[in-house]
Design a protein around this motif. Structure first.
Motif, PDB file in Angstrom:
ATOM      1  N   UNK A  94       0.856  -1.176   0.000  1.00 43.89           N
ATOM      2  CA  UNK A  94       0.000   0.000   0.000  1.00 43.89           C
ATOM      3  C   UNK A  94       0.905   1.242   0.000  1.00 43.89           C
ATOM      4  N   UNK A  95       0.628   2.202  -0.915  1.00 44.34           N
ATOM      5  CA  UNK A  95       1.447   3.413  -0.942  1.00 44.34           C
ATOM      6  C   UNK A  95       0.929   4.434   0.073  1.00 44.34           C
ATOM      7  N   UNK A  96       1.652   5.552   0.198  1.00 42.46           N
ATOM      8  CA  UNK A  96       1.316   6.569   1.208  1.00 42.46           C
ATOM      9  C   UNK A  96      -0.089   7.136   1.018  1.00 42.46           C
ATOM     10  N   UNK A  97      -0.455   7.401  -0.232  1.00 42.54           N
ATOM     11  CA  UNK A  97      -1.780   7.964  -0.476  1.00 42.54           C
ATOM     12  C   UNK A  97      -2.880   6.984  -0.098  1.00 42.54           C
ATOM     13  N   UNK A  98      -2.734   5.725  -0.482  1.00 43.61           N
ATOM     14  CA  UNK A  98      -3.743   4.715  -0.136  1.00 43.61           C
ATOM     15  C   UNK A  98      -3.861   4.570   1.375  1.00 43.61           C
ATOM     16  N   UNK A  99      -2.733   4.590   2.058  1.00 44.65           N
ATOM     17  CA  UNK A  99      -2.735   4.486   3.518  1.00 44.65           C
ATOM     18  C   UNK A  99      -3.467   5.680   4.122  1.00 44.65           C
ATOM     19  N   UNK A 100      -3.201   6.885   3.601  1.00 44.20           N
ATOM     20  CA  UNK A 100      -3.878   8.087   4.076  1.00 44.20           C
ATOM     21  C   UNK A 100      -5.368   8.048   3.800  1.00 44.20           C
ATOM     22  N   UNK A 101      -5.751   7.584   2.602  1.00 36.07           N
ATOM     23  CA  UNK A 101      -7.171   7.488   2.268  1.00 36.07           C
ATOM     24  C   UNK A 101      -7.898   6.509   3.186  1.00 36.07           C
ATOM     25  N   UNK A 102      -7.229   5.409   3.513  1.00 36.41           N
ATOM     26  CA  UNK A 102      -7.814   4.428   4.424  1.00 36.41           C
ATOM     27  C   UNK A 102      -8.055   5.057   5.800  1.00 36.41           C
ATOM     28  N   UNK A 103      -7.065   5.826   6.274  1.00 34.95           N
ATOM     29  CA  UNK A 103      -7.244   6.481   7.574  1.00 34.95           C
ATOM     30  C   UNK A 103      -8.334   7.536   7.510  1.00 34.95           C
ATOM     31  N   UNK A 104      -8.348   8.355   6.458  1.00 32.25           N
ATOM     32  CA  UNK A 104      -9.376   9.391   6.342  1.00 32.25           C
ATOM     33  C   UNK A 104     -10.763   8.764   6.350  1.00 32.25           C
ATOM     34  N   UNK A 105     -10.919   7.682   5.645  1.00 33.13           N
ATOM     35  CA  UNK A 105     -12.203   6.980   5.620  1.00 33.13           C
ATOM     36  C   UNK A 105     -12.595   6.545   7.032  1.00 33.13           C
ATOM     37  N   UNK A 106     -11.636   6.037   7.793  1.00 34.17           N
ATOM     38  CA  UNK A 106     -11.919   5.571   9.157  1.00 34.17           C
ATOM     39  C   UNK A 106     -12.274   6.721  10.092  1.00 34.17           C
ATOM     40  N   UNK A 107     -11.536   7.830  10.004  1.00 37.86           N
ATOM     41  CA  UNK A 107     -11.745   8.916  10.967  1.00 37.86           C
ATOM     42  C   UNK A 107     -12.923   9.816  10.606  1.00 37.86           C
ATOM     43  N   UNK A 108     -13.464   9.689   9.393  1.00 37.11           N
ATOM     44  CA  UNK A 108     -14.602  10.518   9.005  1.00 37.11           C
ATOM     45  C   UNK A 108     -15.907   9.730   8.945  1.00 37.11           C
ATOM     46  N   UNK A 109     -15.914   8.542   9.497  1.00 32.71           N
ATOM     47  CA  UNK A 109     -17.098   7.694   9.450  1.00 32.71           C
ATOM     48  C   UNK A 109     -18.337   8.428   9.955  1.00 32.71           C
ATOM     49  N   UNK A 110     -18.242   9.073  11.098  1.00 35.00           N
ATOM     50  CA  UNK A 110     -19.386   9.784  11.671  1.00 35.00           C
ATOM     51  C   UNK A 110     -19.757  11.007  10.824  1.00 35.00           C
ATOM     52  N   UNK A 111     -18.752  11.733  10.339  1.00 32.02           N
ATOM     53  CA  UNK A 111     -19.018  12.919   9.517  1.00 32.02           C
ATOM     54  C   UNK A 111     -19.784  12.558   8.243  1.00 32.02           C
ATOM     55  N   UNK A 112     -19.465  11.431   7.658  1.00 36.50           N
ATOM     56  CA  UNK A 112     -20.134  11.026   6.422  1.00 36.50           C
ATOM     57  C   UNK A 112     -21.618  10.746   6.638  1.00 36.50           C
ATOM     58  N   UNK A 113     -22.031  10.606   7.877  1.00 37.65           N
ATOM     59  CA  UNK A 113     -23.439  10.406   8.191  1.00 37.65           C
ATOM     60  C   UNK A 113     -24.255  11.687   8.139  1.00 37.65           C
ATOM     61  N   UNK A 114     -23.588  12.839   8.091  1.00 40.11           N
ATOM     62  CA  UNK A 114     -24.299  14.122   7.990  1.00 40.11           C
ATOM     63  C   UNK A 114     -24.905  14.242   6.595  1.00 40.11           C
ATOM     64  N   UNK A 115     -26.146  14.719   6.508  1.00 38.00           N
ATOM     65  CA  UNK A 115     -26.797  14.796   5.197  1.00 38.00           C
ATOM     66  C   UNK A 115     -26.130  15.770   4.228  1.00 38.00           C
ATOM     67  N   UNK A 116     -25.366  16.740   4.741  1.00 35.65           N
ATOM     68  CA  UNK A 116     -24.735  17.737   3.875  1.00 35.65           C
ATOM     69  C   UNK A 116     -23.300  17.375   3.477  1.00 35.65           C
ATOM     70  N   UNK A 117     -22.806  16.212   3.901  1.00 37.26           N
ATOM     71  CA  UNK A 117     -21.443  15.776   3.583  1.00 37.26           C
ATOM     72  C   UNK A 117     -21.480  14.796   2.418  1.00 37.26           C
ATOM     73  N   UNK A 118     -20.591  15.044   1.449  1.00 42.47           N
ATOM     74  CA  UNK A 118     -20.516  14.170   0.277  1.00 42.47           C
ATOM     75  C   UNK A 118     -19.061  14.055  -0.154  1.00 42.47           C
ATOM     76  N   UNK A 119     -18.822  13.140  -1.061  1.00 35.45           N
ATOM     77  CA  UNK A 119     -17.493  13.016  -1.652  1.00 35.45           C
ATOM     78  C   UNK A 119     -17.390  14.065  -2.747  1.00 35.45           C
ATOM     79  N   UNK A 120     -16.297  14.819  -2.717  1.00 33.35           N
ATOM     80  CA  UNK A 120     -16.060  15.846  -3.727  1.00 33.35           C
ATOM     81  C   UNK A 120     -14.667  15.694  -4.294  1.00 33.35           C
ATOM     82  N   UNK A 121     -14.343  16.510  -5.284  1.00 38.27           N
ATOM     83  CA  UNK A 121     -13.037  16.427  -5.925  1.00 38.27           C
ATOM     84  C   UNK A 121     -12.438  17.828  -6.042  1.00 38.27           C
TER      85      UNK A 121
END
Length: 106
Positions: A1-28
């Motif tokens: 796993x490269x650095x970016x993939x490792x970071x994305x995995x952590x971000x996904x884990x630490x934002x689990x609750x935030x993603x439950x907010x109706x106004x939060x979405x994946x953006x680019x």
């Protein structure tokens, strides 16, 4: 796993609750996927695996974070949080970035 993939995995884990907010979405933005509030990105992972968040300039200084640098220029409201700072710090700062964007985004 490269650095970016490792970071994305952590971000996904630490934002689990935030993603439950109706106004939060994946953006680019800046060539990376991240999390947004009503279309405005507040957190994403850089290519080197660091968390990048939008916060007020004064708060970035208080937290002693470095600014994200783009094309040789520091971006005054974008800060980077090293992977080594740990998941708990990432989670705390991601929540703060969400609250900041939630407050300023109509």
């Amino acid at each position: 796993m490269d650095d970016r993939e490792r970071g994305l995995e952590r971000l996904d884990a630490v934002t689990d609750e935030l993603r439950g907010h109706p106004d939060v979405a994946v953006g680019r933005m800046f060539g990376s996927e991240g999390y947004s509030v009503r279309g405005k990105l507040f957190a994403f992972v850089s290519t080197d695996g660091r968390l990048v968040v939008k916060l007020p300039e004064a708060r970035i200084e208080e937290l002693r974070l470095d600014n994200m640098v783009m094309r040789g220029r520091p971006m005054r409201e974008w800060a980077v949080v090293p992977y080594a700072d740990g998941a708990e710090r990432w989670a705390t700062i991601a929540v703060e970035a969400h609250a900041y964007l939630d407050e300023i985004t109509p």
